[in-house]
Scaffold this motif. Sequence first.
Motif, short mmCIF file in Angstrom:
data_model
loop_
_atom_site.label_atom_id
_atom_site.label_comp_id
_atom_site.label_asym_id
_atom_site.label_seq_id
_atom_site.Cartn_x
_atom_site.Cartn_y
_atom_site.Cartn_z
N ARG A 180 0.84 -1.21 0.00
CA ARG A 180 0.00 0.00 0.00
C ARG A 180 0.87 1.26 0.00
O ARG A 180 0.58 2.22 -0.70
CB ARG A 180 -0.91 0.01 1.22
CG ARG A 180 -2.28 -0.50 0.93
CD ARG A 180 -3.21 -0.28 2.13
NE ARG A 180 -3.64 -1.60 2.55
CZ ARG A 180 -3.51 -2.12 3.74
NH1 ARG A 180 -2.98 -1.43 4.71
NH2 ARG A 180 -3.91 -3.34 4.01
N ASP A 181 1.94 1.24 0.80
CA ASP A 181 2.80 2.42 0.92
C ASP A 181 3.66 2.63 -0.33
O ASP A 181 3.86 3.75 -0.76
CB ASP A 181 3.72 2.29 2.13
CG ASP A 181 2.96 2.34 3.45
OD1 ASP A 181 1.79 2.78 3.44
OD2 ASP A 181 3.52 1.90 4.47
N PRO A 231 2.18 -0.42 -6.64
CA PRO A 231 2.22 -1.68 -7.38
C PRO A 231 3.57 -1.97 -8.05
O PRO A 231 3.88 -3.13 -8.32
CB PRO A 231 1.12 -1.51 -8.43
CG PRO A 231 0.86 -0.05 -8.53
CD PRO A 231 1.22 0.53 -7.20
N GLU A 232 4.39 -0.96 -8.27
CA GLU A 232 5.67 -1.22 -8.94
C GLU A 232 6.63 -2.04 -8.08
O GLU A 232 7.57 -2.64 -8.58
CB GLU A 232 6.34 0.08 -9.41
CG GLU A 232 6.62 1.08 -8.31
CD GLU A 232 5.46 2.02 -8.03
OE1 GLU A 232 5.66 2.93 -7.21
OE2 GLU A 232 4.36 1.87 -8.59
N TYR A 233 6.39 -2.10 -6.80
CA TYR A 233 7.24 -2.90 -5.90
C TYR A 233 6.61 -4.24 -5.52
O TYR A 233 7.15 -4.97 -4.71
CB TYR A 233 7.55 -2.11 -4.62
CG TYR A 233 8.47 -0.96 -4.85
CD1 TYR A 233 9.85 -1.15 -4.88
CD2 TYR A 233 7.98 0.33 -5.06
CE1 TYR A 233 10.71 -0.09 -5.10
CE2 TYR A 233 8.83 1.39 -5.29
CZ TYR A 233 10.19 1.18 -5.31
OH TYR A 233 11.04 2.21 -5.54
N GLU A 234 5.47 -4.55 -6.12
CA GLU A 234 4.73 -5.75 -5.73
C GLU A 234 5.55 -7.02 -5.93
O GLU A 234 5.59 -7.89 -5.06
CB GLU A 234 3.43 -5.84 -6.53
CG GLU A 234 2.52 -6.93 -6.04
CD GLU A 234 1.13 -6.80 -6.62
OE1 GLU A 234 0.71 -7.76 -7.28
OE2 GLU A 234 0.49 -5.75 -6.43
N GLY A 240 -8.01 -7.26 2.36
CA GLY A 240 -8.93 -7.01 1.25
C GLY A 240 -8.46 -7.66 -0.03
O GLY A 240 -7.66 -8.61 -0.03
N THR A 241 -8.94 -7.15 -1.12
CA THR A 241 -8.64 -7.71 -2.44
C THR A 241 -7.14 -7.68 -2.72
O THR A 241 -6.59 -8.63 -3.27
CB THR A 241 -9.40 -6.93 -3.53
OG1 THR A 241 -10.79 -6.96 -3.23
CG2 THR A 241 -9.16 -7.54 -4.89
N VAL A 242 -6.48 -6.60 -2.34
CA VAL A 242 -5.03 -6.48 -2.59
C VAL A 242 -4.29 -7.59 -1.85
O VAL A 242 -3.38 -8.21 -2.40
CB VAL A 242 -4.51 -5.10 -2.17
CG1 VAL A 242 -3.00 -5.03 -2.26
CG2 VAL A 242 -5.13 -4.02 -3.04
N GLY A 243 -4.69 -7.86 -0.62
CA GLY A 243 -4.04 -8.92 0.15
C GLY A 243 -4.20 -10.28 -0.50
O GLY A 243 -3.25 -11.06 -0.58
N ILE A 244 -5.39 -10.55 -0.97
CA ILE A 244 -5.63 -11.83 -1.63
C ILE A 244 -4.82 -11.92 -2.93
O ILE A 244 -4.23 -12.96 -3.23
CB ILE A 244 -7.14 -12.03 -1.89
CG1 ILE A 244 -7.86 -12.19 -0.55
CG2 ILE A 244 -7.38 -13.24 -2.79
CD1 ILE A 244 -9.36 -12.22 -0.65
#
Length: 126
Positions: A19-20, A23-26, A99-103
Amino acid sequence: MQDHHDIRQDVRATIGARRDLGPEYEAALVESFVERLDSTIAARVRAELQATGYHPQQHYPHPQGPPPAPRRKGNGTVPIALGSLGLAIPLTAVAAEGGTVGILVAWGGIVVINIAHALGGLRHRD
């Protein structure tokens, strides 16, 4: 169990960092989490082996250690797939708190592991 608590904290920290950082570091975050998860699993296996009294040097007192395992036919896809599904259930439950991001992060890590295994199997066949 303490390990479950640590894994949950790692998942929460990874989701928070995503979150911080954005997405580029995902990919890097998922890779880091998978490495920590692998270390946790390896430590559990070592602890279980020690608890059962298994010591490789007692079984293979040779200085070189145990002989190499015989090569099996097949690429081990079934154990990887079953292991992924086994890990997916608790990871999804924990990741759902994010949430969705975690999944997506949890399942993304599982997908990355399976793709890496599949590509590694292809490289070893050549």
